[in-house]
Design an enzyme around this catalytic site. Structure first.
Site, PDB file in Angstrom:
ATOM      1  N   ARG A  53      -5.427 -26.431  40.210  1.00  8.81           N
ATOM      2  CA  ARG A  53      -6.815 -27.152  39.788  1.00  8.81           C
ATOM      3  C   ARG A  53      -7.963 -26.726  41.053  1.00  8.81           C
ATOM      4  O   ARG A  53      -9.038 -26.414  40.650  1.00  8.81           O
ATOM      5  CB  ARG A  53      -6.793 -28.410  39.754  1.00  8.81           C
TER       6      ARG A  53
ATOM      7  N   CYS B 154      -1.319 -14.482  48.437  1.00 10.57           N
ATOM      8  CA  CYS B 154      -2.377 -13.412  48.997  1.00 10.57           C
ATOM      9  C   CYS B 154      -3.654 -13.357  48.174  1.00 10.57           C
ATOM     10  O   CYS B 154      -3.926 -12.342  47.167  1.00 10.57           O
ATOM     11  CB  CYS B 154      -1.472 -11.917  48.851  1.00 10.57           C
TER      12      CYS B 154
HETATM   13  N1  LLP Z   1      -7.188 -34.178  23.272  1.00 13.73           N
HETATM   14  C1  LLP Z   1      -7.292 -32.716  23.356  1.00 13.73           C
HETATM   15  C2  LLP Z   1      -7.796 -32.145  21.909  1.00 13.73           C
HETATM   16  C3  LLP Z   1      -7.602 -32.183  24.646  1.00 13.73           C
HETATM   17  O1  LLP Z   1      -7.836 -30.899  24.464  1.00 13.73           O
HETATM   18  C4  LLP Z   1      -7.275 -32.822  25.762  1.00 13.73           C
HETATM   19  C5  LLP Z   1      -7.458 -31.948  26.999  1.00 13.73           C
HETATM   20  C6  LLP Z   1      -6.709 -34.116  25.854  1.00 13.73           C
HETATM   21  C7  LLP Z   1      -6.664 -34.601  24.551  1.00 13.73           C
HETATM   22  C8  LLP Z   1      -6.338 -34.750  26.973  1.00 13.73           C
HETATM   23  O2  LLP Z   1      -7.509 -34.855  27.675  1.00 13.73           O
HETATM   24  P1  LLP Z   1      -7.134 -35.723  29.204  1.00 13.73           P
HETATM   25  O3  LLP Z   1      -7.064 -37.262  28.862  1.00 13.73           O
HETATM   26  O4  LLP Z   1      -6.054 -35.321  29.744  1.00 13.73           O
HETATM   27  O5  LLP Z   1      -8.410 -35.555  29.797  1.00 13.73           O
HETATM   28  N2  LLP Z   1      -6.470 -28.223  32.969  1.00 13.73           N
HETATM   29  C9  LLP Z   1      -7.746 -29.066  32.928  1.00 13.73           C
HETATM   30  C10 LLP Z   1      -7.756 -30.211  31.810  1.00 13.73           C
HETATM   31  C11 LLP Z   1      -7.971 -29.501  30.583  1.00 13.73           C
HETATM   32  C12 LLP Z   1      -8.064 -30.469  29.525  1.00 13.73           C
HETATM   33  C13 LLP Z   1      -7.786 -29.939  28.129  1.00 13.73           C
HETATM   34  N3  LLP Z   1      -7.884 -30.721  27.021  1.00 13.73           N
HETATM   35  C14 LLP Z   1      -7.791 -29.637  34.349  1.00 13.73           C
HETATM   36  O6  LLP Z   1      -6.918 -29.512  35.103  1.00 13.73           O
HETATM   37  O7  LLP Z   1      -8.582 -30.596  34.835  1.00 13.73           O
END
Ligand code: LLP
Length: 422
Positions: free
Chosen positions: A317, A349
């Site tokens: 992240r 790296c």
């Molecule tokens: N519902 C849908 C349709 C989503 O696309 C996502 C997350 C969630 C629920 C859950 O969202 P949350 O409550 O976790 O914010 N890799 C990124 C975050 C990508 C989130 C993608 N969608 C990070 O590390 O910040």
């Protein structure tokens, strides 16, 4: 109450267990450490917030963390699951989730996975014209009507990093309101394949203002009114996930699950809707640390570096989104240890391999434990084997203080196995 605390004598604890003691017992490599009671507390906070809203569903977004033991625990606590691939669907079923509390999302769902979703009777969010066609085909193959929600892209700015914004006009996700009628007509044309049960939106992730959810919910209930006016009996409003957490550990007051639910409660009740939420991060992020060891300290030019054994391979992240995750040492340093500004980096790296930039920390001795906080969401699930780092093991501290391995660490032998017999 939060699971990770520093005692007055400077040791980090996970619940009542000293992290340093855990480090001495487990394999000498980076590992993820969770608090099982914290997971429970986070779910309870959502459940309490949802009291008074009948038939609501907490659809845990599996992409945030797909550890099977964690999924089983969340399922036992009453959660449903939000899936974005056929394998996540299979995993949810394997973990015993009730299919009628599962929601299949995604802008590129493939037919094979949609057929499984249709067979299992999970909710499917419609993302595009071609997605609707595929869902119709899947329903025919499965011989089962599919409960669908329209994923509407409401064009509300979530005020987050562009990589985690999903509900704005030019996003690849969902359908725009000007096309709503096309989708309603298409559903009407397939009464044996599709049952429209609701509307869905997901604005983005790391959202820290509940007004944003309210603005979207206002638009969404208007769409639901419009849909109902055409004779559809839709009962579900799915407002997605996205609630942020206090990554900075600044003490700033951030909205809680209760604040989120309260901001949409009256709207939901006024239309007699069943509320679905899809939290990932806010359920799991703060339950976990990545535990690393200091390999050494060095200085180049004007920069001081703490080099640790963990890296962007275990936790990407910071490298990917410039995300801040709080870093601290697990044990006290001598009172005369010099405090400096360090970049905390791994051995990979790549100059993008950092876990934290410009952190004020006492100079640690080799072997000192160093944790990256709030590593429960989108850390292990986004880990890679770059530089053949191999994905780390996971442990949790249980209610009685015992420490249990909840996932084996990947090994060199696992890598060699991909080439066996070739
Ligand atoms: N519902 C849908 C349709 C989503 O696309 C996502 C997350 C969630 C629920 C859950 O969202 P949350 O409550 O976790 O914010 N890799 C990124 C975050 C990508 C989130 C993608 N969608 C990070 O590390 O910040």
């Amino acid at each position: 109450q939060h699971c990770f605390t520093k005692s007055p004598d400077g040791f980090l604890y996970c619940e009542d267990t000293k992290v340093q003691d855990i480090m001495e017992k487990v394999e000498k490599r980076p590992f993820y450490l969770y608090s099982k009671p914290q997971i429970t507390r986070n779910v309870e906070a959502y459940k309490e917030a949802l009291e008074g809203l009948k038939n609501s569903i907490i659809g845990y977004a599996i992409k945030a963390n797909n550890n099977l033991k964690i999924l089983q625990h969340l399922r036992k606590l009453g959660c449903g699951a939000v899936l974005v691939s056929g394998n996540e669907l299979k995993l949810a079923l394997h973990a015993g989730f009730d299919p009628t509390k599962c929601i299949f999302n995604g802008n590129g769902k493939i037919l094979e996975d949609l057929i499984l979703a249709a067979q299992e009777g999970v909710f499917v969010n419609v993302d595009s014209e071609f997605d609707l066609e595929n869902i119709v085909t899947a329903a025919k193959v499965a011989g089962r009507k599919v409960n669908v929600l329209l994923r509407i892209n409401p064009d509300v700015d979530p005020q987050v990093h562009p990589y985690v914004a999903t509900g704005n006009k030019n996003s690849k996700f969902g359908i725009r309101n000007e096309k709503l009628q096309w989708f309603l007509d298409a559903v009407k044309a397939h009464p044996n394949e599709l049952k429209l049960v609701g509307a869905h939106c997901h604005l983005g992730s790391t959202i820290t203002k509940v007004d944003i959810f309210r603005d979207a919910a206002v638009l969404m209930v208007n769409y639901i009114d419009e849909i109902r006016a055409q004779g559809f009996e839709v009962d579900y409003l799915n407002i997605g996930g996205g609630l942020g957490i206090d990554y900075y550990h600044s003490g700033a007051v951030l909205p809680t699950p209760r604040d989120l639910i309260d901001t949409v409660r009256e709207l939901v009740l006024s239309r007699n809707l069943n509320l679905v939420i899809e939290p990932g991060r806010s359920l799991i992020a703060n339950t976990c640390c990545l535990v690393n060891r200091v390999t050494g300290v060095k200085t180049n030019g004007t920069k001081n570096f703490i080099v640790i054994d963990g890296s962007m391979a275990e936790l990407i992240r910071p490298s990917l989104y410039d995300a801040y995750q709080h870093i601290e040492l697990v044990s006290p340093t001598p009172p005369d240890a010099e405090v400096s500004t360090f970049d905390v980096v791994g051995p990979v790296c790549e100059s993008a391999d950092f876990l934290g930039k410009e952190r004020e920390l006492p100079t640690p001795a080799k072997g000192t434990g160093l944790v990256v906080h709030d590593a429960g969401a989108y850390c292990m699930s986004m880990a890679s084997t770059y530089n053949l780092k191999m994905r780390p093991p996971e442990y949790w501290v249980e209610e009685d203080g015992s420490v249990t391995r909840i996932r084996h660490g990947e090994t060199f032998e696992d890598h060699i196995r991909f080439f066996e017999g070739l």
